[in-house]
Design an enzyme around this catalytic site. Structure first.
Site, mmCIF file in Angstrom:
data_model
loop_
_atom_site.group_PDB
_atom_site.id
_atom_site.type_symbol
_atom_site.label_atom_id
_atom_site.label_comp_id
_atom_site.label_asym_id
_atom_site.label_seq_id
_atom_site.Cartn_x
_atom_site.Cartn_y
_atom_site.Cartn_z
ATOM 1 N N GLU A 149 0.721 16.556 -6.952
ATOM 2 C CA GLU A 149 -0.621 16.048 -6.635
ATOM 3 C C GLU A 149 -1.627 17.005 -7.263
ATOM 4 O O GLU A 149 -1.604 18.199 -6.992
ATOM 5 C CB GLU A 149 -0.805 15.965 -5.109
ATOM 6 C CG GLU A 149 -2.223 15.745 -4.646
ATOM 7 C CD GLU A 149 -2.896 14.500 -5.229
ATOM 8 O OE1 GLU A 149 -2.331 13.404 -5.098
ATOM 9 O OE2 GLU A 149 -3.974 14.644 -5.838
ATOM 10 N N THR A 166 -6.843 8.992 -1.741
ATOM 11 C CA THR A 166 -8.166 8.410 -1.505
ATOM 12 C C THR A 166 -8.392 8.123 -0.031
ATOM 13 O O THR A 166 -9.437 8.448 0.527
ATOM 14 C CB THR A 166 -8.324 7.109 -2.317
ATOM 15 O OG1 THR A 166 -8.213 7.428 -3.701
ATOM 16 C CG2 THR A 166 -9.675 6.460 -2.056
ATOM 17 N N CYS A 167 -7.419 7.528 0.624
ATOM 18 C CA CYS A 167 -7.616 7.100 2.013
ATOM 19 C C CYS A 167 -8.031 8.263 2.912
ATOM 20 O O CYS A 167 -9.017 8.180 3.635
ATOM 21 C CB CYS A 167 -6.341 6.446 2.547
ATOM 22 S SG CYS A 167 -6.485 6.011 4.281
ATOM 23 N N CYS A 198 -10.858 5.664 3.455
ATOM 24 C CA CYS A 198 -10.811 5.065 4.799
ATOM 25 C C CYS A 198 -11.182 6.017 5.932
ATOM 26 O O CYS A 198 -11.991 5.675 6.797
ATOM 27 C CB CYS A 198 -9.407 4.550 5.106
ATOM 28 S SG CYS A 198 -8.476 3.965 3.707
ATOM 29 N N LYS A 226 -14.597 5.948 7.965
ATOM 30 C CA LYS A 226 -14.619 5.418 9.341
ATOM 31 C C LYS A 226 -15.337 6.401 10.268
ATOM 32 O O LYS A 226 -16.060 5.987 11.179
ATOM 33 C CB LYS A 226 -13.183 5.154 9.818
ATOM 34 C CG LYS A 226 -13.070 4.545 11.220
ATOM 35 C CD LYS A 226 -13.047 3.027 11.214
ATOM 36 C CE LYS A 226 -13.106 2.383 12.586
ATOM 37 N NZ LYS A 226 -11.829 2.084 13.200
ATOM 38 N N ALA A 232 0.787 15.911 -13.213
ATOM 39 C CA ALA A 232 2.069 15.658 -13.869
ATOM 40 C C ALA A 232 1.907 14.488 -14.836
ATOM 41 O O ALA A 232 1.085 13.608 -14.619
ATOM 42 C CB ALA A 232 3.132 15.322 -12.825
ATOM 43 N N TYR A 254 -16.230 -4.345 -0.543
ATOM 44 C CA TYR A 254 -15.962 -3.539 0.646
ATOM 45 C C TYR A 254 -16.823 -2.265 0.679
ATOM 46 O O TYR A 254 -17.451 -1.940 1.669
ATOM 47 C CB TYR A 254 -14.513 -3.057 0.650
ATOM 48 C CG TYR A 254 -13.454 -4.029 1.056
ATOM 49 C CD1 TYR A 254 -12.891 -3.961 2.330
ATOM 50 C CD2 TYR A 254 -12.964 -4.975 0.177
ATOM 51 C CE1 TYR A 254 -11.869 -4.805 2.710
ATOM 52 C CE2 TYR A 254 -11.934 -5.833 0.543
ATOM 53 C CZ TYR A 254 -11.389 -5.748 1.809
ATOM 54 O OH TYR A 254 -10.388 -6.585 2.174
ATOM 55 N N ALA A 292 -9.911 -5.412 7.424
ATOM 56 C CA ALA A 292 -11.202 -5.271 8.098
ATOM 57 C C ALA A 292 -12.205 -4.677 7.130
ATOM 58 O O ALA A 292 -11.852 -3.865 6.282
ATOM 59 C CB ALA A 292 -11.062 -4.354 9.311
ATOM 60 N N GLU A 346 -11.449 -13.743 23.726
ATOM 61 C CA GLU A 346 -10.906 -14.901 24.451
ATOM 62 C C GLU A 346 -11.334 -16.199 23.779
ATOM 63 O O GLU A 346 -10.677 -17.237 23.938
ATOM 64 C CB GLU A 346 -11.313 -14.888 25.933
ATOM 65 C CG GLU A 346 -12.790 -15.083 26.197
ATOM 66 C CD GLU A 346 -13.112 -15.023 27.698
ATOM 67 O OE1 GLU A 346 -12.550 -15.823 28.449
ATOM 68 O OE2 GLU A 346 -13.913 -14.150 28.101
HETATM 69 P P1 NDP Z 1 -14.562 -4.648 -4.796
HETATM 70 O O1 NDP Z 1 -13.728 -5.165 -5.899
HETATM 71 O O2 NDP Z 1 -14.271 -5.007 -3.407
HETATM 72 O O3 NDP Z 1 -16.082 -5.024 -5.075
HETATM 73 C C1 NDP Z 1 -16.716 -4.730 -6.292
HETATM 74 C C2 NDP Z 1 -18.117 -5.287 -6.220
HETATM 75 O O4 NDP Z 1 -18.836 -4.872 -7.371
HETATM 76 C C3 NDP Z 1 -18.138 -6.806 -6.205
HETATM 77 O O5 NDP Z 1 -19.167 -7.239 -5.350
HETATM 78 C C4 NDP Z 1 -18.452 -7.154 -7.664
HETATM 79 O O6 NDP Z 1 -19.178 -8.329 -7.795
HETATM 80 C C5 NDP Z 1 -19.331 -5.998 -8.068
HETATM 81 N N1 NDP Z 1 -19.243 -5.726 -9.497
HETATM 82 C C6 NDP Z 1 -18.142 -5.540 -10.243
HETATM 83 N N2 NDP Z 1 -18.454 -5.276 -11.519
HETATM 84 C C7 NDP Z 1 -19.805 -5.301 -11.585
HETATM 85 C C8 NDP Z 1 -20.722 -5.126 -12.644
HETATM 86 N N3 NDP Z 1 -20.313 -4.848 -13.888
HETATM 87 N N4 NDP Z 1 -22.035 -5.242 -12.352
HETATM 88 C C9 NDP Z 1 -22.460 -5.515 -11.108
HETATM 89 N N5 NDP Z 1 -21.623 -5.684 -10.057
HETATM 90 C C10 NDP Z 1 -20.302 -5.591 -10.299
HETATM 91 O O7 NDP Z 1 -14.546 -3.076 -5.028
HETATM 92 P P2 NDP Z 1 -14.918 -1.863 -4.103
HETATM 93 O O8 NDP Z 1 -15.237 -0.788 -5.067
HETATM 94 O O9 NDP Z 1 -15.915 -2.220 -3.072
HETATM 95 O O10 NDP Z 1 -13.569 -1.556 -3.345
HETATM 96 C C11 NDP Z 1 -12.359 -1.402 -4.087
HETATM 97 C C12 NDP Z 1 -11.193 -1.827 -3.258
HETATM 98 O O11 NDP Z 1 -10.917 -0.832 -2.299
HETATM 99 C C13 NDP Z 1 -11.412 -3.086 -2.443
HETATM 100 O O12 NDP Z 1 -11.174 -4.255 -3.144
HETATM 101 C C14 NDP Z 1 -10.450 -2.905 -1.320
HETATM 102 O O13 NDP Z 1 -9.221 -3.403 -1.742
HETATM 103 C C15 NDP Z 1 -10.397 -1.419 -1.136
HETATM 104 N N6 NDP Z 1 -11.189 -1.002 0.033
HETATM 105 C C16 NDP Z 1 -10.827 -1.436 1.260
HETATM 106 C C17 NDP Z 1 -11.545 -1.065 2.370
HETATM 107 C C18 NDP Z 1 -11.122 -1.568 3.707
HETATM 108 O O14 NDP Z 1 -10.003 -1.996 3.856
HETATM 109 N N7 NDP Z 1 -12.004 -1.560 4.700
HETATM 110 C C19 NDP Z 1 -12.700 -0.201 2.273
HETATM 111 C C20 NDP Z 1 -13.019 0.186 0.936
HETATM 112 C C21 NDP Z 1 -12.274 -0.203 -0.136
HETATM 113 P P3 NDP Z 1 -18.481 -9.788 -7.815
HETATM 114 O O15 NDP Z 1 -18.111 -10.089 -6.400
HETATM 115 O O16 NDP Z 1 -19.564 -10.660 -8.353
HETATM 116 O O17 NDP Z 1 -17.305 -9.658 -8.723
#
Ligand code: NDP
Length: 460
Positions: free
Chosen positions: A34, A41-42, A47, A51, A114, A178, A341, A442
């Site tokens: 690492e 990241t988490c 996360c 949180k 690595a 997200y 969530a 409920e």
């Molecule tokens: P997401 O893919 O969820 O969202 C990216 C956002 O950026 C979208 O709204 C997208 O728009 C927008 N976007 C992408 N490219 C551009 C651009 N060139 N110009 C303007 N807007 C753009 O990514 P996140 O970074 O928010 O999160 C990454 C991942 O991490 C998530 O998908 C999730 O899987 C995970 N995550 C989970 C969490 C949880 O479980 N609570 C919390 C945080 C992250 P559009 O919708 O129009 O494509």
């Protein structure tokens, strides 16, 4: 041929650490590299610290709501540096736990980068080469700074947001996914004047439309300035602040700009080309259901494979890999039904298909149950908030296809609903479940009347 180790894991995040520990438990000799901090990241910048910040951001509501219940409180003040120090200490504690878990599992940890040299060899930054029966790539992903715009580098990503020494007075958050949604909620709750800029007309593309509408309404009510259907054109320095030019020509000044427009797999410089592993358009490693790459001795799990980029999924993938390769228990992860969530305020919990996805797949064979209500606590507190619960059912089979919740503890609620859906629950199963009263959830077992989609005036 005898290898130095049976398994070399690249990346000490959720997926890598789980795979290393389980493989070691199956008797494999395991080494893990690492380059940053154990936990990935988490734990380090995702996360967990997020949180903790969500919790911090919700106290303001609690203090306000207390008045309706008879409490008189002194002036509430928030100190960013206290939160940061306590949060950082907690993250450091968790990181130590990760290390001790690896130690007690007899996994050798190399705190360095690595890269792959050949199908059975890894080279560490120090120059040391280690041969391995199998290599697991679990290096994750990192935030992008898209779109590339003039002055874009003046923005920060979700990596740097955890390093901020001071609370911004005004922040511009870019994105509608997200991370953007969660941080907009955090900053607004902590009292930062927050603008959320998103190119789409609603937040959280891909989620059920009712959820998206409910979140948009709630965020507007909470005073978040929603700049929808817009992009950022440029960022310029403006004294100690940042002037952001939006695509409608508006120029606004912020202390910080947080870019949360997605994440990319961290495959650059990993040596994949030397073994003939081609990545996809965003740099993700293609794998089969068992997380095996095109090179039989090399596997990949977690965000680097861009399947479902969620910690619990990476953990499951890492576990399944270790069981399959070292435990004689061949199994893989079902990515079909993943409860998730969004820690916005109000919170979102969702599992299974949204209404639109269900109709796209099943046409008219979809029945919707919905309840929108004021949560009990808001009656006396006077807070203007709504809870939404929605169940998507396949009419012909009565099978529950999706459950969606916006409101307090939606994440906790949806975990339980996830069990029911994983077991294949029908709406009748929900209906025969006795309610827990008085709770919000409920509603999920008391909705009896399908939601009727009203035909537009003049139709039918
Ligand atoms: P997401 O893919 O969820 O969202 C990216 C956002 O950026 C979208 O709204 C997208 O728009 C927008 N976007 C992408 N490219 C551009 C651009 N060139 N110009 C303007 N807007 C753009 O990514 P996140 O970074 O928010 O999160 C990454 C991942 O991490 C998530 O998908 C999730 O899987 C995970 N995550 C989970 C969490 C949880 O479980 N609570 C919390 C945080 C992250 P559009 O919708 O129009 O494509």
């Amino acid at each position: 041929m005898a290898y130095d180790v049976d398994l070399f894991v690249i990346g000490g995040g959720s997926g890598g650490v789980r795979a290393a520990r389980i493989a070691a438990g199956h008797g494999a000799r395991v080494m893990l590299a690492e380059e940053y901090r154990l936990g990935g990241t988490c734990v380090i910048r995702g996360c967990v610290p997020k949180k903790l910040m969500v919790y911090a951001s919700r106290f303001a509501d609690e203090f306000e709501d207390a008045a309706g219940f008879g409490w008189t409180l002194g002036e509430a003040r928030f100190d960013w540096s206290v939160l940061k120090a306590n949060r950082d200490a907690e993250i450091a504690r968790l990181e130590r736990i990760y290390r001790s878990l690896l130690d007690s599992s007899k996994v050798e940890v190399a705190d360095e980068r690595a890269r792959i040299v050949d199908a059975h060899t890894v080279e560490l930054a120090s120059g040391r080469r280690v041969s391995a029966g199998h290599i697991l790539i679990a290096v994750g992903a990192s935030p992008t700074m898209e779109p590339r715009i003039p002055g874009g580098d003046l923005g920060m990503t979700s990596n740097e947001v955890f390093e901020l020494e001071n609370q911004p007075e005004r922040i511009l958050v870019i994105g509608g996914g997200y991370i953007a949604v969660e941080f907009a909620g955090i900053f607004a709750g902590l009292g930062t004047k927050t603008t959320l800029l998103h190119r789409g007309d609603k937040l959280l593309r891909g989620f059920d439309e009712d959820l998206r509408d409910a979140l948009g309404d709630a965020y507007a009510k909470r005073g978040i300035d929603l700049a929808l259907g817009l992009t950022l054109s440029r960022i310029d320095r403006d004294g100690g602040r940042l002037a952001a030019t939006l695509s409608d020509g508006r120029v606004e000044t912020f202390d910080r700009v947080l870019v949360a427009t997605g994440r990319r797999p961290l495959t650059a410089g990993l040596g994949l080309e030397t073994v003939g592993i081609a990545t996809d358009g965003i740099g993700a490693i293609p794998v089969d259901a068992y997380s095996q790459t095109a090179v039989p001795s090399i596997y990949a799990v977690g965000d680097v494979t861009n399947r479902a980029n969620l910690t619990p999924v990476a953990i499951r993938e890492g576990h399944a890999f270790a069981d399959t390769v070292f435990g004689g228990k061949r199994h893989c992860v079902d990515h079909g039904l993943i409860p998730t969530a969004v820690f916005s305020t109000p919170e979102i919990g969702t599992v299974g298909m949204g209404e639109e996805a269900a109709r796209a797949k099943h046409g008219d064979d979809v029945v919707i149950f919905k309840a929108g209500f004021r949560p009990m606590k808001a009656t006396i507190s006077g807070r203007d908030e709504r809870t939404l619960m929605k169940i998507v059912v396949q009419g012909s089979t009565d099978r529950v296809l999706g459950v969606h919740v916006v409101g307090h503890d939606a994440g906790e609620i949806i975990q339980m609903a996830g069990i029911a859906l994983t077991m294949g629950a029908t709406k009748a199963d929900f209906d025969r479940t006795i309610a827990v009263h008085p709770t919000a959830s409920e509603e999920l077992v008391t909705m009896r009347t399908p939601h009727v989609v009203k035909a537009p005036v003049g139709v039918g």
